[in-house]
Design an enzyme around this catalytic site. Structure first.
Site, mmCIF file in Angstrom:
data_model
loop_
_atom_site.group_PDB
_atom_site.id
_atom_site.type_symbol
_atom_site.label_atom_id
_atom_site.label_comp_id
_atom_site.label_asym_id
_atom_site.label_seq_id
_atom_site.Cartn_x
_atom_site.Cartn_y
_atom_site.Cartn_z
ATOM 1 N N GLU A 1 3.772 -11.083 -6.340
ATOM 2 C CA GLU A 1 2.633 -11.137 -7.255
ATOM 3 C C GLU A 1 2.943 -10.525 -8.617
ATOM 4 O O GLU A 1 2.203 -10.734 -9.580
ATOM 5 C CB GLU A 1 1.417 -10.431 -6.631
ATOM 6 C CG GLU A 1 1.508 -8.908 -6.483
ATOM 7 C CD GLU A 1 2.263 -8.434 -5.239
ATOM 8 O OE1 GLU A 1 3.122 -9.168 -4.740
ATOM 9 O OE2 GLU A 1 2.011 -7.296 -4.796
ATOM 10 N N HIS B 1 7.605 -7.822 -4.071
ATOM 11 C CA HIS B 1 6.257 -8.166 -4.544
ATOM 12 C C HIS B 1 6.260 -9.493 -5.320
ATOM 13 O O HIS B 1 6.555 -9.512 -6.514
ATOM 14 C CB HIS B 1 5.721 -7.048 -5.454
ATOM 15 C CG HIS B 1 5.369 -5.815 -4.690
ATOM 16 N ND1 HIS B 1 4.120 -5.574 -4.182
ATOM 17 C CD2 HIS B 1 6.131 -4.760 -4.314
ATOM 18 C CE1 HIS B 1 4.111 -4.430 -3.542
ATOM 19 N NE2 HIS B 1 5.315 -3.910 -3.597
ATOM 20 N N CYS C 1 5.234 -6.145 1.370
ATOM 21 C CA CYS C 1 5.614 -4.724 1.344
ATOM 22 C C CYS C 1 5.006 -3.979 2.542
ATOM 23 O O CYS C 1 5.415 -4.189 3.661
ATOM 24 C CB CYS C 1 5.245 -4.111 0.000
ATOM 25 S SG CYS C 1 6.122 -2.568 -0.305
ATOM 26 N N TYR C 2 3.978 -3.138 2.314
ATOM 27 C CA TYR C 2 3.364 -2.461 3.464
ATOM 28 C C TYR C 2 2.855 -3.492 4.468
ATOM 29 O O TYR C 2 2.946 -3.284 5.677
ATOM 30 C CB TYR C 2 2.207 -1.567 3.000
ATOM 31 C CG TYR C 2 1.494 -0.866 4.133
ATOM 32 C CD1 TYR C 2 1.972 0.341 4.647
ATOM 33 C CD2 TYR C 2 0.360 -1.424 4.713
ATOM 34 C CE1 TYR C 2 1.333 0.968 5.710
ATOM 35 C CE2 TYR C 2 -0.288 -0.813 5.776
ATOM 36 C CZ TYR C 2 0.198 0.385 6.263
ATOM 37 O OH TYR C 2 -0.437 1.004 7.310
ATOM 38 N N SER D 1 -20.566 -11.232 -24.159
ATOM 39 C CA SER D 1 -20.863 -12.454 -24.919
ATOM 40 C C SER D 1 -20.908 -13.660 -23.985
ATOM 41 O O SER D 1 -21.754 -14.541 -24.127
ATOM 42 C CB SER D 1 -19.800 -12.707 -25.989
ATOM 43 O OG SER D 1 -19.707 -11.608 -26.832
ATOM 44 N N SER E 1 -22.244 -6.168 -26.261
ATOM 45 C CA SER E 1 -21.405 -5.237 -27.021
ATOM 46 C C SER E 1 -20.567 -5.950 -28.071
ATOM 47 O O SER E 1 -19.926 -5.317 -28.895
ATOM 48 C CB SER E 1 -20.465 -4.521 -26.061
ATOM 49 O OG SER E 1 -19.517 -5.455 -25.562
ATOM 50 N N GLY E 2 -20.557 -7.276 -28.012
ATOM 51 C CA GLY E 2 -19.681 -8.018 -28.910
ATOM 52 C C GLY E 2 -18.352 -8.313 -28.249
ATOM 53 O O GLY E 2 -17.555 -9.103 -28.738
ATOM 54 N N GLY E 3 -18.108 -7.674 -27.110
ATOM 55 C CA GLY E 3 -16.890 -7.939 -26.364
ATOM 56 C C GLY E 3 -17.001 -9.286 -25.651
ATOM 57 O O GLY E 3 -18.074 -9.898 -25.608
ATOM 58 N N VAL E 4 -15.876 -9.708 -25.094
ATOM 59 C CA VAL E 4 -15.833 -11.025 -24.473
ATOM 60 C C VAL E 4 -16.816 -11.120 -23.295
ATOM 61 O O VAL E 4 -17.589 -12.078 -23.195
ATOM 62 C CB VAL E 4 -14.391 -11.331 -23.980
ATOM 63 C CG1 VAL E 4 -14.335 -12.663 -23.267
ATOM 64 C CG2 VAL E 4 -13.422 -11.303 -25.143
ATOM 65 N N ASP E 5 -16.806 -10.103 -22.436
ATOM 66 C CA ASP E 5 -17.584 -10.206 -21.195
ATOM 67 C C ASP E 5 -19.075 -10.369 -21.462
ATOM 68 O O ASP E 5 -19.714 -11.287 -20.943
ATOM 69 C CB ASP E 5 -17.364 -8.972 -20.310
ATOM 70 C CG ASP E 5 -15.896 -8.709 -20.070
ATOM 71 O OD1 ASP E 5 -15.106 -9.646 -20.263
ATOM 72 O OD2 ASP E 5 -15.541 -7.580 -19.708
ATOM 73 N N GLY F 1 0.837 -1.196 0.000
ATOM 74 C CA GLY F 1 0.000 0.000 0.000
ATOM 75 C C GLY F 1 0.868 1.240 0.000
ATOM 76 O O GLY F 1 2.060 1.159 0.314
ATOM 77 N N LYS G 1 -10.450 -11.142 -15.954
ATOM 78 C CA LYS G 1 -10.631 -11.194 -17.409
ATOM 79 C C LYS G 1 -10.197 -12.528 -18.032
ATOM 80 O O LYS G 1 -10.902 -13.119 -18.842
ATOM 81 C CB LYS G 1 -9.838 -10.046 -18.039
ATOM 82 C CG LYS G 1 -10.054 -9.869 -19.504
ATOM 83 C CD LYS G 1 -11.250 -9.003 -19.722
ATOM 84 C CE LYS G 1 -11.569 -8.833 -21.171
ATOM 85 N NZ LYS G 1 -12.739 -7.961 -21.345
#
Ligand code: XMP
Length: 518
Positions: free
Chosen positions: A174, A172, A82-83, A232, A226-230, A55, A374
């Site tokens: 990650e 980090h 880290c933090y 659809s 929208s035709g986007g992946v999500d 953070g 995603k």
């Protein structure tokens, strides 16, 4: 709802989401909550381990972020990053100070001989590259803790209280640049916390379809596509769950890429067998955008017009009040963002979504992807039988090409941009680079410059080509595409698109830039 195995407490690091993503890649279901999540809520989730993220704050500041200290009474393993490490050191009586040498970027991790066999470092090279991003450091470690690793500029790079299973890392793990970062997180989750490794998409799809069937027994579901992946994936999931009870609506705002509307319609008809309702509202959108230059104003107009069009279509299908639900492709990053410790004031761009729906349309929300990142949505789409080329399509923003034309949007410029964009994408496919980049597109700069073509002077527009590599779009690096390839794209655009006489390549990463130009 899957059982949470590892819980991440977010202290506002830009990398927090990556912690959960990486653990889920290993099949460990991980969720993120803000650091101030109530102890009762944390306890009720029964995690097998807790990770305290990094953070921006300093632990020695007056208002430093601190979680409910009863997390240590749970007697489950805890990992501070880290933090998170600095909080642990401070809480248990160590000392944290401002580092004389701030470390940002790559450093070398040197494992102490005694820690090579420590569970958290199993399989990690004794000397490997790590990613640092800190300006404070632990100066004195608390009683009961031992040192596990150091770097050139940071003495306490990794510490642990082995008896209480508390681990802390200054770097980090990650972040992809930390060579063995995934291994370290995996070790923590699987070897130290003994987390269950059963998170996968086939299971998720099955349970989600079942859940959707139960939820939607009482009415129809409206879904913007929208035709986007999500969207659809949402529509397909719903169709597989409830069939014709789904009303999928696709608003063509005239700001789509070349051939996009046709591709979306074809995909829904042929592959997904979902009866799509398309509304051509391009004239309306373009008339509202006339004369508008300011990026946020464009976004606002598009968002509001979208809602208006969507609303009027919804009315047609709701004569007897049969629509009870609205489906949205909300992803996990949006969910986390909405409860982010950073708060809403950090909005950089107002994203175009259907948040501002009128009162009568405030149907019950269905968000089947709200637990997914995603790339997990892509995996789910694959499970549901959505074609690979569709799933691997680059993300496309809701406001479409309007935010890729600097200044006023008009039909002529849209056509120009579409042609150039088509060429760039075509070349990326042909040369095998399309899947290597997170997103690639053209921007019409509306900057004119002088050129010479044949024996004639030209004074035409400039196209900027932008391609970025990213994991989730929150940070991105410009793609290092070969010069020869860029040259080919530039030549084709200038030769084939009348009105363009100059092509430039955007070499800005995010931060400091954003991926889109507006
Ligand atoms: P930025 O430009 O903020 O974009 O770095 C990050 C990612 O978000 C996409 N983007 C949007 N997506 N509605 C969307 O659905 C929007 O209004 C929007 N604005 C940006 C962008 O394409 C990139 O993938």
């Amino acid at each position: 709802m899957d059982k949470v195995e590892i819980l991440v407490l977010d202290f506002g690091s830009q990398y927090t989401q990556l912690i959960a993503r990486r653990l889920r890649e290993y099949g460990v279901y991980t969720e993120i909550v803000p650091y101030f999540e109530s102890f009762e809520s944390i306890q009720s989730k029964e995690p097998k381990g807790i990770i305290l993220s990094g953070g921006p704050a300093s632990i020695y500041q007056k208002d430093a972020y601190k979680p409910d200290k009863r997390i240590f009474d749970l007697k489950i393993p805890i990992l501070g990053i880290c933090y998170g490490m600095q909080y642990i050191a401070d809480y248990f009586g160590g000392k944290v100070i401002k580092a004389q040498v701030q470390e940002f970027g790559k450093a070398n991790l040197e494992l102490l001989n005694s820690s090579i066999s420590n569970k958290i470092f199993e399989g990690v090279k004794p000397c490997s590259i790590i990613w640092m991003s800190h300006s404070d450091k632990v100066e004195i470690i608390p009683d009961g803790f031992i040192e596990l690793a150091k770097s050139e500029d940071t003495h306490y790079c990794a510490i642990a209280n082995l008896k209480n299973q508390i681990y802390a890392l200054q770097f980090h793990p990650e972040v992809i640049h930390t060579e063995c970062g995934g291994e370290i997180l995996k070790n923590f989750a699987l070897k130290i916390c003994k987390a269950f490794r059963g998170w996968n998409m086939a299971r998720f799809a099955k349970s989600e379809i079942e859940k959707l069937r139960n939820i939607t027994k009482t009415g129809k579901v409206l879904c913007g596509v929208s035709g986007g992946v999500d969207s659809s994936v949402v529509a397909t999931l719903l169709y597989q769950a409830i069939g014709e009870q789904l009303i999928p609506v696709f608003v063509d705002h005239g700001l789509l890429r070349a051939g996009e509307r046709e591709a979306v319609e074809k995909m829904f008809k042929q592959n997904l067998k979902v009866p799509l309702i398309t509304i051509d509202a391009s004239e309306l959108f373009l008339s509202r955008l006339a004369g508008i230059i300011e990026p946020e104003a464009k976004r606002k107009i598009i968002g509001e017009t979208f809602i208006e069009v969507f609303e009027s279509e919804a009315k047609k299908h709701n004569n007897n009040g049969e629509i009870k639900f609205l489906a949205q492709g909300t992803l996990y990053p949006d969910v986390i963002e909405s409860v982010s410790v950073k708060g809403p004031s950090k909005t950089i761009k107002s994203h175009h979504n259907v948040g501002g729906l009128p009162e009568w349309m405030k149907f019950e929300l269905i968000e089947p992807l709200r637990e997914l990142f995603k790339d997990e949505v892509r995996m789910l789409g694959f499970e549901l039988g959505i074609p690979q080329d569709m799933l691997m399509r680059h993300p496309f923003p809701g406001p479409g090409l309007a935010i890729r034309i600097m200044g006023e949007v008009n039909k002529q410029d849209l056509d120009l941009l579409r042609k150039a964009d088509f060429i760039f994408i075509d070349e990326l496919y042909k040369n095998g680079f399309y899947d290597n980049v997170w997103q690639a597109f053209c921007v019409l700069l509306n900057v004119k410059s002088v050129g010479v073509m044949g024996d004639n002077r030209t004074y035409d527009n400039t196209i900027c080509i932008r391609a970025v590599e990213a994991i989730d779009g929150m940070t991105a690096t410009f793609a290092h595409l070969p010069h020869q390839f860029l040259e080919k794209v530039s030549t084709r655009i200038i030769n084939e698109v009348t009105g363009i006489n100059r092509v430039v390549y955007d070499i800005t990463s995010k931060p400091p830039g954003t991926i889109e130009w507006e």
